[in-house]
Design an enzyme around this catalytic site. Structure first.
Site, mmCIF file in Angstrom:
data_model
loop_
_atom_site.group_PDB
_atom_site.id
_atom_site.type_symbol
_atom_site.label_atom_id
_atom_site.label_comp_id
_atom_site.label_asym_id
_atom_site.label_seq_id
_atom_site.Cartn_x
_atom_site.Cartn_y
_atom_site.Cartn_z
ATOM 1 N N ALA A 229 -41.747 -29.502 -17.793
ATOM 2 C CA ALA A 229 -43.002 -28.771 -17.965
ATOM 3 C C ALA A 229 -43.158 -27.759 -16.839
ATOM 4 C CB ALA A 229 -44.191 -29.733 -17.985
ATOM 5 N N ARG A 231 -40.477 -24.663 -15.724
ATOM 6 C CA ARG A 231 -40.057 -23.327 -16.113
ATOM 7 C C ARG A 231 -38.913 -23.439 -17.103
ATOM 8 N NH1 ARG A 231 -44.167 -22.232 -14.187
ATOM 9 N NH2 ARG A 231 -44.709 -20.632 -12.632
ATOM 10 N N GLU A 260 -39.361 -17.153 -24.299
ATOM 11 C CA GLU A 260 -40.651 -17.434 -24.925
ATOM 12 C C GLU A 260 -41.305 -16.134 -25.386
ATOM 13 O OE1 GLU A 260 -43.024 -19.619 -22.117
ATOM 14 O OE2 GLU A 260 -41.697 -21.356 -22.114
ATOM 15 N N HIS A 278 -45.696 -24.205 -24.110
ATOM 16 C CA HIS A 278 -46.068 -23.810 -22.747
ATOM 17 C C HIS A 278 -47.563 -24.044 -22.493
ATOM 18 C CE1 HIS A 278 -44.679 -21.077 -19.233
ATOM 19 N NE2 HIS A 278 -45.571 -21.946 -18.823
#
Length: 530
Positions: A229, A231, A260, A278
């Site tokens: 959680a 990068r 992303e 994210h």
């Protein structure tokens, strides 16, 4: 008239309340370019989130601007250098989301351990399959934490409450500091072998990209569950998918991805993988904290007070003219120290000699500390948060001054000892009317090299052919050498080569060069701005 604070995006009501009593608070749609440029003309403070682009034109239009505040962590939408050049302070909220990010990692770990997401989906499809979703307990297990920055520490504290054994890999944290937290520091290989759960909490840098790949995943304890959680790109997603296919990895919780936004990934086909888009900072509390933090910073800035979250020190404090040229030099020496050392020392001394010692030099200690940590932490390192980053990692930075004669008008040396006892030192000076920053010494080897660009350092036994070998390998890789210096104490003895190159160097190429010349140690230091 009260100073005008222009709010360009939604801000928590409590944050607006902090400002409304003392200032003329106005609102504008920051995505409406024309409206923003018109409204900022009278503003002394501009508050934005991520949608408003604060570029050169906006800063120029805000002739009265004294502070730009980003209600969040990132500063990609703000021209920090342009603001600094105009004397405009830039502030953000660097710790606003750390609790939310740590909690997201815990949530993913628990969801993966109990097959929560796949069991939920099955039940909503009308399937009652208890036996198919048997999970594992967390209590009594070994949790490996890759990265012990602020979020990593918060995650560790929360996992300790589950009765877990905590181990961690972080070459920039001292063992004593980890022990205070109830964590045993280990190497990455040992962490991969011993952990039942692994959670990653590292910044995304060239060194950490793909840190956990095919080789590391081949060594994990069978059935390990992995969480990222932090990068995207820290874990090789294809290698992780292969390890899941083999059953070597028992599950994964992934909140971040190498690219992303993403709607297709090899990880999406596994029932034992929980994925989220994210969401680490996506909590109401994190957003509120960000707004409150920058509102308080804006208030302090407009009242002329010290601002803890200022990211551009040039606009946030007064430095004597005689000392100012040494600021950037000392910061760069800190970066070189970290690069050459390959880690952070338990104690670092910033030694200053020459005429400048007659002035207040405390800011040089801050500059060195900023340089020491800039290459190894995810958040933007400032002259304000650098001491806390050092304290969090158990690193003491001291300032020593002396008026001893030196061949240079002023000389700054950063020296320290690593936990293994190895001593490291780097020194430099500023020369000429153009104030050129130069390296003068690395680990006792005399040099005369500009402290700029991408620098490479190699220790090796002095012998013929080394320069040619390095030039050949770098040339084949398309890397141009701009400058080269060799320092040695005697012919045929140990030598240090320092090179300036025109482009970035990855770890594989650095290792190839080091192996080709029999270097005991190769280092790369990027001193380019930005």
């Amino acid at each position: 008239m009260a100073p005008v604070v222009l709010i360009a995006e939604d801000l928590a009501p409590a944050a607006i309340d902090v400002l409304a009593y003392d200032f003329d608070v106005r609102h504008v749609d920051g995505t409406d370019r024309g409206a923003l440029l018109a409204a900022v003309a009278d503003a002394e403070a501009l508050v934005v989130r991520s949608a408003t682009q604060v570029d050169t034109a906006v800063i120029a239009a805000g002739a009265s601007l004294r502070v730009i505040a980003r209600a969040g962590v990132g500063l990609d939408n703000i021209d920090v250098a342009g603001a600094t050049g105009r004397g405009v302070m830039v502030v953000n909220a660097p710790t606003s989301n750390i609790v939310s990010a740590a909690e997201q990692a815990v949530a993913l770990l628990l969801a993966v351990s109990r097959n929560t997401a796949s069991a939920c989906a099955a039940l909503k499809r009308g399937e009652w399959r208890r036996s198919a979703y048997t999970g594992v307990e967390v209590q009594g297990k070994t949790v490996g934490i890759v990265g012990l920055g602020r979020i990593g520490v918060l995650f560790a504290q929360r996992m300790a409450a589950f009765g877990t054994r905590l181990i961690a890999y972080d070459p920039y944290v001292q063992p004593a500091r980890a022990a205070q937290l109830g964590i045993r520091l280990v190497g990455l290989e040992e962490l991969m072998r011993e952990s039942d759960f692994i959670s990653v909490h590292l910044p995304r840098t060239p060194e950490t990209m793909g840190l956990i790949g095919e080789k590391e995943l081949a060594d994990v304890k069978p059935g390990v569950r992995i969480v990222n959680a932090a990068r995207g790109g820290l874990i090789d997603e294809r290698a992780l998918a292969d390890a899941l296919d083999r059953g070597q990895v028992g599950g994964a919780g992934i909140d971040v991805f190498a690219s992303e936004p993403v709607t297709s990934s090899p990880l999406f086909r596994f029932d034992n993988v929980v994925v989220t888009p994210h969401l680490g900072a996506s909590t109401a509390e994190a957003q509120d904290k960000a707004g409150l933090a920058v509102a308080r910073s804006v208030k302090l800035a407009l009242e002329g007070e010290f601002v803890p979250d200022a990211v551009n020190v040039q606009a946030g404090g007064v430095v004597e003219e005689e000392v100012r040229p040494l600021l950037a030099l000392t910061e760069r020496l800190g970066k070189v120290f970290t690069g050459v050392a390959g880690g952070i020392a338990a104690g670092v001394t910033v030694e200053v000699r020459g005429a400048v010692v007659a002035h207040e030099l405390g800011v040089l200690k801050l500059a060195a500390t900023k340089g020491l940590f800039t290459p190894v932490v995810d958040e933007r390192v400032t002259y304000v948060n650098a001491p806390q980053l050092a304290a969090d990692r158990g690193v003491e930075v001291e300032l020593a001054v002396g008026d001893e004669t030196t061949e240079h008008h002023n000389l700054v040396t950063v020296r320290g000892a690593l936990p293994d006892g190895r001593a490291v030192s780097v020194a430099g000076t500023v020369t000429g009317v153009r104030e050129i920053r130069r390296l003068t010494e690395v680990d006792g080897f005399t040099l005369e090299l500009a402290a700029e660009g991408v620098l490479l350092f190699f220790r090796y036994v002095d012998r013929p052919g080394v320069v040619g070998a390095i030039g050949s390998i770098l040339g084949e890789a398309g890397v141009n050498i701009a400058a080269m210096q060799v320092g040695r104490r005697s012919a045929g003895g140990e030598a240090l080569m320092a090179l300036t190159v025109d482009s970035s160097i990855d770890a594989d190429l650095l290792a190839r060069v080091a192996a080709a010349i029999g270097s005991s140690r190769g280092s790369v230091v990027d001193l380019r701005e930005g």
